[in-house]
Structure formats: structure tokens, C-alpha cells
Design a protein around this motif. Structure first.
Motif, PDB file in Angstrom:
ATOM      1  N   LYS A 162     -26.699  72.503 -21.568  1.00  0.00           N
ATOM      2  CA  LYS A 162     -27.662  71.425 -21.372  1.00  0.00           C
ATOM      3  C   LYS A 162     -27.775  71.151 -19.880  1.00  0.00           C
ATOM      4  O   LYS A 162     -26.765  70.986 -19.200  1.00  0.00           O
ATOM      5  CB  LYS A 162     -27.200  70.153 -22.076  1.00  0.00           C
ATOM      6  CG  LYS A 162     -26.959  70.282 -23.578  1.00  0.00           C
ATOM      7  CD  LYS A 162     -26.441  68.977 -24.142  1.00  0.00           C
ATOM      8  CE  LYS A 162     -26.094  69.127 -25.629  1.00  0.00           C
ATOM      9  NZ  LYS A 162     -24.869  69.946 -25.829  1.00  0.00           N
ATOM     10  N   ARG A 165     -27.793  65.435 -20.077  1.00  0.00           N
ATOM     11  CA  ARG A 165     -27.535  64.712 -21.335  1.00  0.00           C
ATOM     12  C   ARG A 165     -27.273  63.247 -21.036  1.00  0.00           C
ATOM     13  O   ARG A 165     -26.382  62.897 -20.264  1.00  0.00           O
ATOM     14  CB  ARG A 165     -26.330  65.302 -22.069  1.00  0.00           C
ATOM     15  CG  ARG A 165     -26.011  64.582 -23.396  1.00  0.00           C
ATOM     16  CD  ARG A 165     -27.107  64.773 -24.414  1.00  0.00           C
ATOM     17  NE  ARG A 165     -26.744  64.328 -25.760  1.00  0.00           N
ATOM     18  CZ  ARG A 165     -27.185  63.191 -26.321  1.00  0.00           C
ATOM     19  NH1 ARG A 165     -27.973  62.372 -25.653  1.00  0.00           N
ATOM     20  NH2 ARG A 165     -26.829  62.878 -27.553  1.00  0.00           N
ATOM     21  N   ALA A 192     -33.133  68.710 -21.560  1.00  0.00           N
ATOM     22  CA  ALA A 192     -32.767  67.296 -21.532  1.00  0.00           C
ATOM     23  C   ALA A 192     -32.465  66.797 -22.938  1.00  0.00           C
ATOM     24  O   ALA A 192     -33.270  66.988 -23.859  1.00  0.00           O
ATOM     25  CB  ALA A 192     -33.877  66.461 -20.913  1.00  0.00           C
ATOM     26  N   THR A 202     -37.304  60.241 -20.218  1.00  0.00           N
ATOM     27  CA  THR A 202     -37.178  61.327 -19.250  1.00  0.00           C
ATOM     28  C   THR A 202     -38.537  61.980 -19.053  1.00  0.00           C
ATOM     29  O   THR A 202     -39.337  62.094 -19.989  1.00  0.00           O
ATOM     30  CB  THR A 202     -36.145  62.373 -19.715  1.00  0.00           C
ATOM     31  OG1 THR A 202     -35.859  63.268 -18.642  1.00  0.00           O
ATOM     32  CG2 THR A 202     -36.630  63.157 -20.914  1.00  0.00           C
ATOM     33  N   CYS A 216     -36.631  69.440 -24.859  1.00  0.00           N
ATOM     34  CA  CYS A 216     -36.020  68.124 -25.084  1.00  0.00           C
ATOM     35  C   CYS A 216     -35.434  68.056 -26.484  1.00  0.00           C
ATOM     36  O   CYS A 216     -36.103  68.420 -27.455  1.00  0.00           O
ATOM     37  CB  CYS A 216     -37.044  67.008 -24.938  1.00  0.00           C
ATOM     38  SG  CYS A 216     -37.645  66.740 -23.278  1.00  0.00           S
ATOM     39  N   ASP A 217     -34.219  67.572 -26.587  1.00  0.00           N
ATOM     40  CA  ASP A 217     -33.636  67.189 -27.866  1.00  0.00           C
ATOM     41  C   ASP A 217     -33.505  65.676 -27.878  1.00  0.00           C
ATOM     42  O   ASP A 217     -32.959  65.086 -26.939  1.00  0.00           O
ATOM     43  CB  ASP A 217     -32.252  67.818 -28.065  1.00  0.00           C
ATOM     44  CG  ASP A 217     -32.338  69.263 -28.522  1.00  0.00           C
ATOM     45  OD1 ASP A 217     -33.455  69.770 -28.751  1.00  0.00           O
ATOM     46  OD2 ASP A 217     -31.278  69.899 -28.646  1.00  0.00           O
ATOM     47  N   LEU A 218     -34.021  65.044 -28.928  1.00  0.00           N
ATOM     48  CA  LEU A 218     -33.960  63.602 -29.067  1.00  0.00           C
ATOM     49  C   LEU A 218     -32.887  63.234 -30.081  1.00  0.00           C
ATOM     50  O   LEU A 218     -32.759  63.883 -31.133  1.00  0.00           O
ATOM     51  CB  LEU A 218     -35.318  63.044 -29.511  1.00  0.00           C
ATOM     52  CG  LEU A 218     -36.380  62.837 -28.426  1.00  0.00           C
ATOM     53  CD1 LEU A 218     -36.664  64.110 -27.636  1.00  0.00           C
ATOM     54  CD2 LEU A 218     -37.672  62.302 -29.033  1.00  0.00           C
ATOM     55  N   SER A 233     -36.724  67.849 -31.717  1.00  0.00           N
ATOM     56  CA  SER A 233     -36.433  68.889 -30.740  1.00  0.00           C
ATOM     57  C   SER A 233     -37.718  69.320 -30.062  1.00  0.00           C
ATOM     58  O   SER A 233     -38.104  70.487 -30.116  1.00  0.00           O
ATOM     59  CB  SER A 233     -35.755  70.090 -31.410  1.00  0.00           C
ATOM     60  OG  SER A 233     -35.420  71.072 -30.438  1.00  0.00           O
ATOM     61  N   PRO A 235     -40.717  67.528 -26.834  1.00  0.00           N
ATOM     62  CA  PRO A 235     -41.228  66.348 -26.121  1.00  0.00           C
ATOM     63  C   PRO A 235     -42.112  65.515 -27.048  1.00  0.00           C
ATOM     64  O   PRO A 235     -42.948  66.059 -27.778  1.00  0.00           O
ATOM     65  CB  PRO A 235     -42.032  66.946 -24.973  1.00  0.00           C
ATOM     66  CG  PRO A 235     -41.493  68.330 -24.798  1.00  0.00           C
ATOM     67  CD  PRO A 235     -41.100  68.782 -26.159  1.00  0.00           C
ATOM     68  N   CYS A 240     -39.509  61.616 -24.125  1.00  0.00           N
ATOM     69  CA  CYS A 240     -39.529  62.802 -23.272  1.00  0.00           C
ATOM     70  C   CYS A 240     -40.979  63.217 -23.056  1.00  0.00           C
ATOM     71  O   CYS A 240     -41.700  63.500 -24.027  1.00  0.00           O
ATOM     72  CB  CYS A 240     -38.739  63.944 -23.913  1.00  0.00           C
ATOM     73  SG  CYS A 240     -38.820  65.482 -22.973  1.00  0.00           S
ATOM     74  N   THR A 242     -43.655  65.700 -20.540  1.00  0.00           N
ATOM     75  CA  THR A 242     -43.722  66.831 -19.615  1.00  0.00           C
ATOM     76  C   THR A 242     -45.122  66.940 -19.034  1.00  0.00           C
ATOM     77  O   THR A 242     -46.123  66.545 -19.643  1.00  0.00           O
ATOM     78  CB  THR A 242     -43.369  68.152 -20.327  1.00  0.00           C
ATOM     79  OG1 THR A 242     -44.326  68.398 -21.370  1.00  0.00           O
ATOM     80  CG2 THR A 242     -41.966  68.093 -20.921  1.00  0.00           C
TER      81      THR A 242
END
Length: 250
Positions: A162, A165, A192, A202, A216-218, A233, A235, A240, A242
Motif C-alpha cells: 500500500k 493507509r 490509498a 483523499t 483506492c480501497d475504502l 475497491s 474511487p 477517494c 482522482t
């Protein structure tokens, strides 16, 4: 090998005049020599330290794989307002750099990350990572355990778990903010990991992310110490977001 007694603290004005490459670089630079530390080195509040592109490491090693370490296992501890510049950090340490308050990290490189590269513990305020990079992290490069904001730009990550985190199960939780501008990632499981239920946010912009399993993983974070559950998983535009991200080639 330089003596530990030769470690020099500079005023912020002197360090700003020193040669510090905070532009995005595509390879870890060569060191100008090596320095082994028997104990973690603390940079006092408001002070600045220029490592002169030496490779700094711990001897004996404090690396214990993915076993969670503490401040004593780091190479540098940065107190509130401290600045660390022009450093390479070797593989024989468990924790790399710990920021106890808001800090600035300029052109700092990690040749082979053990447990984490950098851990941010500030209660509030903004910490900055300008330039530099890290390679070979089985797990995390940037661990955000405190609050406030982490602003990262012109950073290189190669073959990591990662890149960032936000802590998912710290005893004290808060909404953490993070920004990533013009970063280059070459191989990562996750760029992230953030906690939507805690108000994390983020943004990743103008960056090249290749060989990445997930941008991104939420997660649903907690303060109980339990392993946080993953909720998404990708944005979502809120937790998250981008902009200007390339995923196929740099």
C-alpha cells in the motif's frame, strides 16, 4: 563512516539554500556513503536536518518483518515542525521515519522498506512529503495514524503493498485528509486505503499508476482494534477522488 557526533542541525533558512531535489525522479539515487545508528535519531521541534544523501540505517537491525514496531525501531523521529531532507534509508530498520507532529520530508528515499517507511502521528495540521520514494514494501509505505492532512507530491513507489493507509483500527480515530500530486507508482496492491465512515478524504491527481491492483480501497474504520472491513475497491468521488490519473503507461 561519519561519526554520530557530526550530525548537524541547520536553521530552516540554511536548509532551504541547500541542494534538495524534490522533483519526481524515476529511480532511487545512489548514496554518498553510509551511516549506521545504534539508536533512533531525533530531530527536535522546529529544527531541520540535511542527511547529505548518505544511506542511514540501524545497526543492529530493528527490522522484524511485518511485526509492528515502535518509535525505538525507527531511524529518525521528527518532532513537531521538524524537517528531514536528502536522506536514503536502508533496510535494517523496522519503522523508517516517525513524525510526532506536523513535519516536512524532502527528498527522502527508502531502498527496501521493512514494516513501514513513514508514520504520521500529528494530532492536526499538515505534513508534507516532497520528492523521494520507496521500494520493496511488503505492506505500507505511508501510515497515517494521527489526524490532520498528509500532502504528498513528486513521489516514487516501486513494488509496494500500500502506498498510503489511513489507520483502520487505531485507538483514537479522526477524519484524515490526504493529497497525492504527480506521484509515480510502479507495482502496488493499493495506492490509498481510506475509511469512509470516519470522514477520510483523499485525492490523487496528475499521477501515473501502473501495475496497480486497486487505486483506492475504502474501509469501515473502528477504534476497537478489530480488522476493518472493506466496503469498496474503487474511487467513489468523495472519500477517494482522482483527476488526471494514467493507469497504462508513464
Amino acid at each position: 563512516m561519519p561519526s554520530l557526533l557530526k550530525i548537524t542541525l541547520f536553521s530552516a533558512s540554511l536548509v532551504s539554500a541547500a541542494i534538495t531535489n524534490t522533483e519526481l525522479q524515476t529511480a532511487i539515487p545512489a548514496s554518498s556513503g553510509t551511516t549506521d545508528l545504534a539508536a533512533v535519531q531525533t530531530i527536535a521541534a522546529g529544527e531541520s536536518f540535511d542527511g547529505e544523501m548518505l544511506l542511514w540505517d540501524r545497526n543492529p537491525s530493528t527490522c522484524a518483518g511485518q511485526t509492528e514496531g515502535g518509535d525505538a525501531d525507527a531511524v529518525f523521529i521528527l518532532e513537531d515542525g521538524a524537517t528531514l531532507s536528502n536522506v536514503l534509508i536502508g533496510p535494517n530498520n523496522g519503522e523508517g521515519v516517525h513524525c510526532l507532529g506536523s513535519c516536512t520530508i524532502n527528498n527522502v528515499w527508502f531502498t527496501d522498506v521493512c514494516e513501514d517507511a513513514m508514520t504520521f502521528k500529528q494530532v492536526s495540521g499538515t505534513s508534507f512529503v516532497n520528492g523521494g520514494g520507496a521500494a520493496g514494501a511488503d505492506d505500507k509505505v505511508l501510515q497515517h495514524n494521527g489526524g490532520g492532512t498528509l500532502a504528498v507530491k513528486n513521489f516514487l513507489a516501486q513494488n509496494v503493498g500500500k502506498v498510503y493507509r489511513s489507520c483502520g483500527n487505531c485507538d483514537e480515530q479522526s477524519a484524515r485528509l490526504s493529497t497525492f500530486t504527480n506521484i509515480r507508482v510502479e507495482g502496488a496492491k493499493v495506492v490509498a486505503g481510506v475509511n469512509g465512515n470516519l470522514g477520510d478524504s483523499t485525492t490523487i491527481e496528475d499521477s501515473c499508476l501502473v501495475g496497480v491492483d486497486s487505486v483506492c480501497d475504502l474501509f469501515e474504520g473502528n477504534d476497537t482494534g478489530d480488522e476493518p472491513s472493506q466496503t469498496a475497491s474503487a474511487p467513489d468521488g468523495t472519500t477517494c477522488a482522482t483527476s488526471g490519473v494514467t493507469l497504462d503507461s508513464c
